[in-house]
Enzyme design. Structure first.
Site, PDB file in Angstrom:
ATOM      1  CG  ASP A  79     127.702  88.986   1.489  1.00  0.00           C
ATOM      2  OD1 ASP A  79     126.632  89.373   1.698  1.00  0.00           O
ATOM      3  OD2 ASP A  79     128.644  88.406   2.074  1.00  0.00           O
ATOM      4  CG  ASN A 118     125.344  95.527   8.889  1.00  0.00           C
ATOM      5  OD1 ASN A 118     124.481  96.203   8.793  1.00  0.00           O
ATOM      6  ND2 ASN A 118     124.968  94.069   9.320  1.00  0.00           N
ATOM      7  CB  VAL A 139     132.435  90.115  -0.003  1.00  0.00           C
ATOM      8  CG1 VAL A 139     133.155  89.091  -0.584  1.00  0.00           C
ATOM      9  CG2 VAL A 139     132.657  90.515   1.444  1.00  0.00           C
ATOM     10  CG  ASP A 196     123.145  87.473   6.121  1.00  0.00           C
ATOM     11  OD1 ASP A 196     121.949  87.444   6.106  1.00  0.00           O
ATOM     12  OD2 ASP A 196     123.946  87.774   7.060  1.00  0.00           O
ATOM     13  CB  THR A 250     128.911  93.706  11.471  1.00  0.00           C
ATOM     14  OG1 THR A 250     129.879  94.103  10.042  1.00  0.00           O
ATOM     15  CG2 THR A 250     128.901  94.693  12.301  1.00  0.00           C
ATOM     16  CB  THR A 264     145.680  95.963  30.083  1.00  0.00           C
ATOM     17  OG1 THR A 264     145.967  96.263  31.361  1.00  0.00           O
ATOM     18  CG2 THR A 264     144.260  96.589  29.449  1.00  0.00           C
TER      19      THR A 264
END
Length: 258
Positions: A6, A9, A13, A109, A132, A184
């Protein structure tokens, strides 16, 4: 054994599947600049790391959203195994009814994820893949793919936030303790992680309203396991969804038994 690949980006995998059992999974960083020889070396190293006998690889199948890498990786597989690989794309039989404006533009995908989800769950289905990019695929009550959503991925959102703001630091994608951050970093974690969860909850609610019924939600992808616990919508996390879908497509197209 079937080798599944697979190409995303960020990561490639790899999976090894035999009789529906996943023997191993591994990741290689996606790099469009790498040559087929470089990918061949990385692939060989990964297979050796997991004790895979290259001679026992009966065939391979690849799904890719990065065209330049697809060509290099196909060549790498052929160099290493001596066999050509099957590619998810035009000409492959998926059994999926795709009801969008241009079915040829549907990502490989998404096709693989839909095929795998339909094999294990009754439609209507909503398939969320958090990589991604965050993609949402919608299958109606008849199992037809009718469309979906594409959203910025969690890491993309974080990188955009930290790179475009001078005073905001880089953070790890840990689960926020509260929605109201007292500093923050906690505020950023809340905004990114809880924001992603709320986005999914909201989109799924609107999708179900358009479907006119509740749907089973399947979530996958490397980031999915971190976001799913933060969602209020019931979801089934399936880490191996794409690997299983690739193996199923290979078997069906080669007419192999389960």
């Amino acid at each position: 054994m079937i080798l599944t690949v697979d190409i995303g980006n960020s990561n490639i995998v790899l999976g090894g599947v035999e009789h529906q059992e996943i023997l191993f999974k591994a990741r290689i960083v996606t790099d469009p600049i790498k040559t087929s020889d470089q990918y061949c070396v990385e692939l060989k190293t990964m297979l050796e790391l997991y004790g895979v006998d290259i001679g026992k690889i009966d065939g391979s199948i690849v799904a890719s959203v990065v065209p330049p890498v697809l060509n290099s990786f196909r060549t790498a597989i052929r160099k290493l195994t001596g066999k050509s690989c099957m590619v998810v794309g035009p000409g492959i039989k998926t059994g999926l009814n795709i009801l969008i404006d241009n079915p040829a533009n549907m990502g490989a995908d998404l096709v693989v994820g839909d095929v795998a989800a339909l094999r294990e769950h009754k439609p209507p289905l909503i398939v969320v893949d958090m990589g991604t990019a965050t993609t949402i695929s919608v299958l109606d009550k008849n199992g037809a793919h009718i469309g979906g959503c594409v959203c910025p991925g969690v890491k993309i959102s974080m990188e955009a936030l930290t790179s475009k703001t001078a005073l905001l630091p880089g953070i790890s994608l840990d689960q926020p303790k509260k929605a109201i951050g007292r500093n923050t970093i906690d505020a950023m974690r809340s905004g990114i992680m809880l924001g992603s969860a709320c986005m999914l909850d909201g989109l799924i609610q609107r999708i179900e309203e358009e479907l006119g019924m509740k749907a089973t939600v399947i979530i996958t992808g490397g980031i999915g396991k971190f976001v799913q616990p933060l969602c209020r919508t019931p979801m089934i996390y399936d880490e191996d969804l794409i690997t299983k879908g690739l193996a199923a497509l290979y078997r069906e197209n080669r007419k192999l038994p389960e």
